[in-house]
Design an enzyme around this catalytic site. Structure first.
Site, mmCIF file in Angstrom:
data_model
loop_
_atom_site.group_PDB
_atom_site.id
_atom_site.type_symbol
_atom_site.label_atom_id
_atom_site.label_comp_id
_atom_site.label_asym_id
_atom_site.label_seq_id
_atom_site.Cartn_x
_atom_site.Cartn_y
_atom_site.Cartn_z
ATOM 1 N N LYS A 11 0.825 -1.217 0.000
ATOM 2 C CA LYS A 11 0.000 0.000 0.000
ATOM 3 C C LYS A 11 0.864 1.274 0.000
ATOM 4 O O LYS A 11 2.079 1.230 0.263
ATOM 5 C CB LYS A 11 -0.928 -0.039 1.214
ATOM 6 C CG LYS A 11 -1.966 -1.179 1.142
ATOM 7 C CD LYS A 11 -2.922 -1.149 2.341
ATOM 8 C CE LYS A 11 -3.979 -2.238 2.238
ATOM 9 N NZ LYS A 11 -4.932 -2.209 3.384
ATOM 10 N N TYR A 51 -12.387 -2.163 -3.900
ATOM 11 C CA TYR A 51 -12.910 -2.256 -2.533
ATOM 12 C C TYR A 51 -14.433 -2.150 -2.477
ATOM 13 O O TYR A 51 -14.986 -1.838 -1.418
ATOM 14 C CB TYR A 51 -12.259 -1.196 -1.639
ATOM 15 C CG TYR A 51 -10.873 -1.569 -1.159
ATOM 16 C CD1 TYR A 51 -10.671 -2.658 -0.320
ATOM 17 C CD2 TYR A 51 -9.761 -0.819 -1.514
ATOM 18 C CE1 TYR A 51 -9.399 -3.004 0.138
ATOM 19 C CE2 TYR A 51 -8.486 -1.148 -1.059
ATOM 20 C CZ TYR A 51 -8.316 -2.244 -0.228
ATOM 21 O OH TYR A 51 -7.062 -2.579 0.238
ATOM 22 N N ASN A 114 -1.972 0.325 6.682
ATOM 23 C CA ASN A 114 -1.434 -0.907 7.266
ATOM 24 C C ASN A 114 -0.590 -1.721 6.282
ATOM 25 O O ASN A 114 -0.479 -2.937 6.392
ATOM 26 C CB ASN A 114 -2.564 -1.735 7.896
ATOM 27 C CG ASN A 114 -3.631 -2.136 6.896
ATOM 28 O OD1 ASN A 114 -3.515 -1.852 5.707
ATOM 29 N ND2 ASN A 114 -4.661 -2.791 7.378
ATOM 30 N N HIS A 117 -2.229 -5.404 1.546
ATOM 31 C CA HIS A 117 -3.519 -6.068 1.353
ATOM 32 C C HIS A 117 -3.246 -7.505 0.956
ATOM 33 O O HIS A 117 -2.295 -7.769 0.225
ATOM 34 C CB HIS A 117 -4.328 -5.405 0.220
ATOM 35 C CG HIS A 117 -5.442 -6.283 -0.300
ATOM 36 N ND1 HIS A 117 -6.671 -6.334 0.290
ATOM 37 C CD2 HIS A 117 -5.469 -7.202 -1.309
ATOM 38 C CE1 HIS A 117 -7.429 -7.229 -0.350
ATOM 39 N NE2 HIS A 117 -6.710 -7.762 -1.330
ATOM 40 N N GLU A 128 -9.457 -11.202 -7.610
ATOM 41 C CA GLU A 128 -8.567 -10.048 -7.400
ATOM 42 C C GLU A 128 -7.344 -10.132 -8.330
ATOM 43 O O GLU A 128 -6.861 -9.101 -8.812
ATOM 44 C CB GLU A 128 -8.141 -9.970 -5.933
ATOM 45 C CG GLU A 128 -9.313 -9.617 -5.012
ATOM 46 C CD GLU A 128 -8.919 -9.501 -3.542
ATOM 47 O OE1 GLU A 128 -7.734 -9.708 -3.205
ATOM 48 O OE2 GLU A 128 -9.820 -9.193 -2.731
HETATM 49 P P1 RTP Z 1 -7.058 -5.985 3.343
HETATM 50 O O1 RTP Z 1 -8.423 -6.262 2.735
HETATM 51 O O2 RTP Z 1 -6.484 -4.658 2.927
HETATM 52 O O3 RTP Z 1 -6.114 -7.130 3.127
HETATM 53 O O4 RTP Z 1 -7.206 -5.879 4.927
HETATM 54 P P2 RTP Z 1 -8.077 -6.744 5.926
HETATM 55 O O5 RTP Z 1 -8.754 -7.866 5.185
HETATM 56 O O6 RTP Z 1 -7.204 -7.073 7.083
HETATM 57 O O7 RTP Z 1 -9.143 -5.672 6.395
HETATM 58 P P3 RTP Z 1 -10.582 -5.311 5.795
HETATM 59 O O8 RTP Z 1 -11.579 -5.453 6.896
HETATM 60 O O9 RTP Z 1 -10.840 -6.072 4.523
HETATM 61 O O10 RTP Z 1 -10.443 -3.759 5.487
HETATM 62 C C1 RTP Z 1 -9.832 -3.323 4.302
HETATM 63 C C2 RTP Z 1 -8.887 -2.192 4.610
HETATM 64 O O11 RTP Z 1 -9.634 -1.057 5.015
HETATM 65 C C3 RTP Z 1 -8.868 -0.273 5.932
HETATM 66 N N1 RTP Z 1 -9.590 -0.182 7.186
HETATM 67 N N2 RTP Z 1 -9.724 0.955 7.827
HETATM 68 N N3 RTP Z 1 -10.429 2.940 9.695
HETATM 69 C C4 RTP Z 1 -10.785 1.692 9.907
HETATM 70 O O12 RTP Z 1 -11.401 1.343 10.904
HETATM 71 C C5 RTP Z 1 -10.441 0.692 8.925
HETATM 72 N N4 RTP Z 1 -10.750 -0.579 8.975
HETATM 73 C C6 RTP Z 1 -10.218 -1.120 7.865
HETATM 74 C C7 RTP Z 1 -7.550 -1.001 6.119
HETATM 75 O O13 RTP Z 1 -6.592 -0.467 5.179
HETATM 76 C C8 RTP Z 1 -7.916 -2.421 5.777
HETATM 77 O O14 RTP Z 1 -6.773 -3.170 5.431
HETATM 78 MG MG MG Z 2 -9.902 -7.572 3.412
#
Ligand code: RTP
Ligand code: MG
Length: 140
Positions: A11, A51, A114, A117, A128
């Site tokens: 990212k 997204y 973070n 992804h 994807e």
């Molecule tokens: P990713 O899809 O990026 O691999 O991450 P993940 O599964 O661990 O998390 P996900 O729930 O799918 O959320 C996608 C991305 O959104 C951002 N996020 N921001 N501000 C917030 O509370 C929040 N929560 C999620 C993060 O960049 C997350 O990786």
């Molecule tokens: Mg995710």
């Protein structure tokens, strides 16, 4: 265990801090092979479409703005159990909750910025990967 492919994105917070090599070393040390990789600038339309599943979430607009704030590196990782293995080395979404050895614990700035992804299922990985790569760009 089957050989799988998963989509990874390094990212903008990580490309900005010149961390792509350090992050790729974590993947390779974990037995994941980078079989496709390109550095690109996402547009709001592309990031928004990628997204789409999070469209109703409160963080969606911020997430799209963040993902277009600088270049990203999109990549296909291949290996035994690659989807779960990549999620394991990435660590929890919130770096404060991520285990110490993980990419997010070591490098992430915040729950949003973070660093990486990773696809969360084999089915999503297929979709994807196809979102970013033609089959001819993937070279095992
Ligand atoms: P990713 O899809 O990026 O691999 O991450 P993940 O599964 O661990 O998390 P996900 O729930 O799918 O959320 C996608 C991305 O959104 C951002 N996020 N921001 N501000 C917030 O509370 C929040 N929560 C999620 C993060 O960049 C997350 O990786
Ligand atoms: Mg995710």
């Amino acid at each position: 265990m089957a050989v799988e492919r998963t989509l990874s994105i390094i990212k903008p917070d990580a490309t900005r801090r010149n961390l792509t090599g350090k992050i790729n070393a974590v993947f390779e040390d974990a037995g994941l092979r980078i079989v496709a990789q390109k550095r690109i600038q996402l547009t709001p339309a592309t990031a928004g479409a990628f997204y789409e599943v999070h469209k109703e979430r409160p963080f969606y607009n911020d997430l799209v703005s963040f993902m277009v704030s600088g270049p990203v590196v999109v990549q296909v990782l291949q290996g035994e159990n690659a989807v779960a293995k990549n999620r394991e080395v990435m660590g929890a979404t919130d770096p404060k909750k991520a285990e110490a050895h993980t990419i997010r614990a070591q490098f992430a700035e915040s729950i949003e910025a973070n660093s990486v992804h990773g696809s969360d299922s084999l089915e999503n990985a297929k979709n994807e990967i196809a979102f970013f790569f033609a089959g001819t760009e993937i070279l095992p």
